[in-house]
Scaffold this motif. Structure first.
Motif, short mmCIF file in Angstrom:
data_model
loop_
_atom_site.label_atom_id
_atom_site.label_comp_id
_atom_site.label_asym_id
_atom_site.label_seq_id
_atom_site.Cartn_x
_atom_site.Cartn_y
_atom_site.Cartn_z
N LEU A 1 0.73 -1.25 0.05
CA LEU A 1 0.00 0.11 0.05
C LEU A 1 0.83 1.32 0.02
O LEU A 1 0.63 2.11 -0.67
N ALA A 2 1.91 1.12 0.74
CA ALA A 2 2.70 2.41 0.96
C ALA A 2 3.31 2.84 -0.37
O ALA A 2 3.86 3.84 -0.49
N GLU B 1 0.42 1.19 12.41
CA GLU B 1 1.08 0.71 10.99
C GLU B 1 0.29 0.94 9.87
O GLU B 1 0.84 1.15 8.63
N ILE B 2 -0.86 0.73 9.65
CA ILE B 2 -1.89 0.83 8.73
C ILE B 2 -2.02 2.42 8.21
O ILE B 2 -1.87 2.62 7.02
N ALA B 3 -2.27 3.09 9.47
CA ALA B 3 -2.29 4.58 9.13
C ALA B 3 -0.99 5.17 8.42
O ALA B 3 -1.06 6.03 7.52
N ALA B 4 0.21 4.70 8.78
CA ALA B 4 1.43 4.99 8.15
C ALA B 4 1.43 4.85 6.63
O ALA B 4 2.03 5.38 5.75
N ALA B 5 0.96 3.70 6.20
CA ALA B 5 1.07 3.09 4.95
C ALA B 5 0.04 4.00 4.16
O ALA B 5 0.12 4.07 2.87
N SER B 6 -0.79 4.32 4.63
CA SER B 6 -2.19 5.15 4.20
C SER B 6 -1.72 6.56 4.05
O SER B 6 -2.35 7.26 3.13
N ALA B 7 -0.66 6.83 4.57
CA ALA B 7 -0.39 8.48 4.59
C ALA B 7 0.64 8.66 3.41
O ALA B 7 1.19 9.77 3.15
N THR B 8 1.08 7.71 2.64
CA THR B 8 2.02 7.95 1.46
C THR B 8 1.28 8.54 0.22
O THR B 8 0.39 8.40 0.00
#
Length: 295
Positions: free
Chosen positions: A251-252, A288-295
């Motif tokens: 996702l990232a 962890e999911i929020a960090a991947a969604s922030a890219t």
């Protein structure tokens, strides 16, 4: 339509928590949570247990609007309550999280390399109840098993046809034609899917918007043009059987695509966790999911 919720879904940071396991997927979700099938004897008892699990997630201190934009609910969850409030009202008023409803009734048998949605004769009634409950949008899933152009065209046409019925009620549909991650020709199938999703956007009336929930593509940023299209409120990714770590890594690499994970969100949570253990695990998962969604 709630314009505050629309603004949040279109521009907010975070991801969608998918808490919409239905009758077919509930036993597996409970098993992964540490509750075996001998723990219930009726469907009603099974749904009570899964509502307890969902309530534990929604009321957790780490389940907040800082990272969670919206939550997708199963019909029974919408009609149930959390801390004495109707679930959708609890999410929005207590947590600032946008409520979304799963509306499909499962899948037909595979034909032409796809599994279309079963008929939904009571959809109008369900949508009226959704509006009455303060639901913002809906989600409906079908599955692409392989690269069959006729099948993919049929699946997208069905998704958009039902989306029009949903839009007519003032709700925003999430169109979800999942591509099976195990399909050998997945990349070719996704190229056709991408083209079909784009073509049908022209069917929307002025001012109408949809969302897409798609398998994280083989080709990074395949859906970048859909993410940028003003007719698309948001494009989110399903975890599709990947582990949380792999789903987040993939996702990232897709700019502007955020998560809408179910199994990957709850991975590792257990009915036997203490409140502190449960919240710590959920917090780590959400971050962890929020960090991947922030890219």
């Amino acid at each position: 339509m709630n314009t505050q919720q629309q603004e949040r879904m279109g521009k907010g940071k975070g991801f969608i928590a998918a808490l919409d396991q239905s009758g077919g997927s509930t036993p597996r979700a409970l098993r992964l949570y540490g509750i075996d099938e001998d723990a219930w004897s009726t469907e009603e008892e099974m749904f009570d247990l899964v509502h307890q699990m969902r309530t534990r997630i929604m009321t957790s201190p780490s389940f907040t609007s800082e990272h969670i934009l919206a939550a997708i609910l199963f019909e029974r969850t919408m009609e149930n309550s959390v801390e004495s409030l109707p679930t959708a009202q609890y999410l929005w008023e207590r947590k600032g999280i946008v409520p979304i409803l799963k509306v499909d009734k499962g899948l037909l048998e595979e034909a032409d390399g796809v599994r279309l949605m079963k008929p939904m004769p009571d959809l109008d009634d369900l949508l009226d109840r959704a509006v009455a409950n303060g639901i913002f949008g809906t989600k409906m899933r079908s599955v692409i098993a392989g690269c069959n152009e006729a099948g993919i065209k049929a699946i997208v046409a069905q998704q958009y046809e039902i989306a029009q019925q949903i839009l007519a009620k003032g709700l925003v549909p999430i169109i979800e034609p999942e591509t099976d991650i195990h399909a050998e020709d997945r990349e070719a199938a996704e190229e056709i899917l991408h083209a079909e999703l784009k073509v049908h956007l022209d069917d929307l009336a002025e001012g109408q918007q949809v969302m897409f929930k798609l398998t994280i593509p083989v080709k990074d940023n395949l859906y970048a043009d859909l993410i940028a299209d003003p007719r698309v409120l948001r494009v989110v990714a399903l975890s599709g059987g990947f582990t949380r770590q792999e789903a987040c890594e993939r996702l990232a690499r897709n700019t502007g695509m955020s998560a809408s994970f179910s199994r990957a969100l709850t991975e590792g949570l257990s009915v036997n966790d203490t409140p502190e253990e449960f919240d710590a695990k959920l917090k780590a998962s959400i971050e962890e999911i929020a960090a991947a969604s922030a890219t």
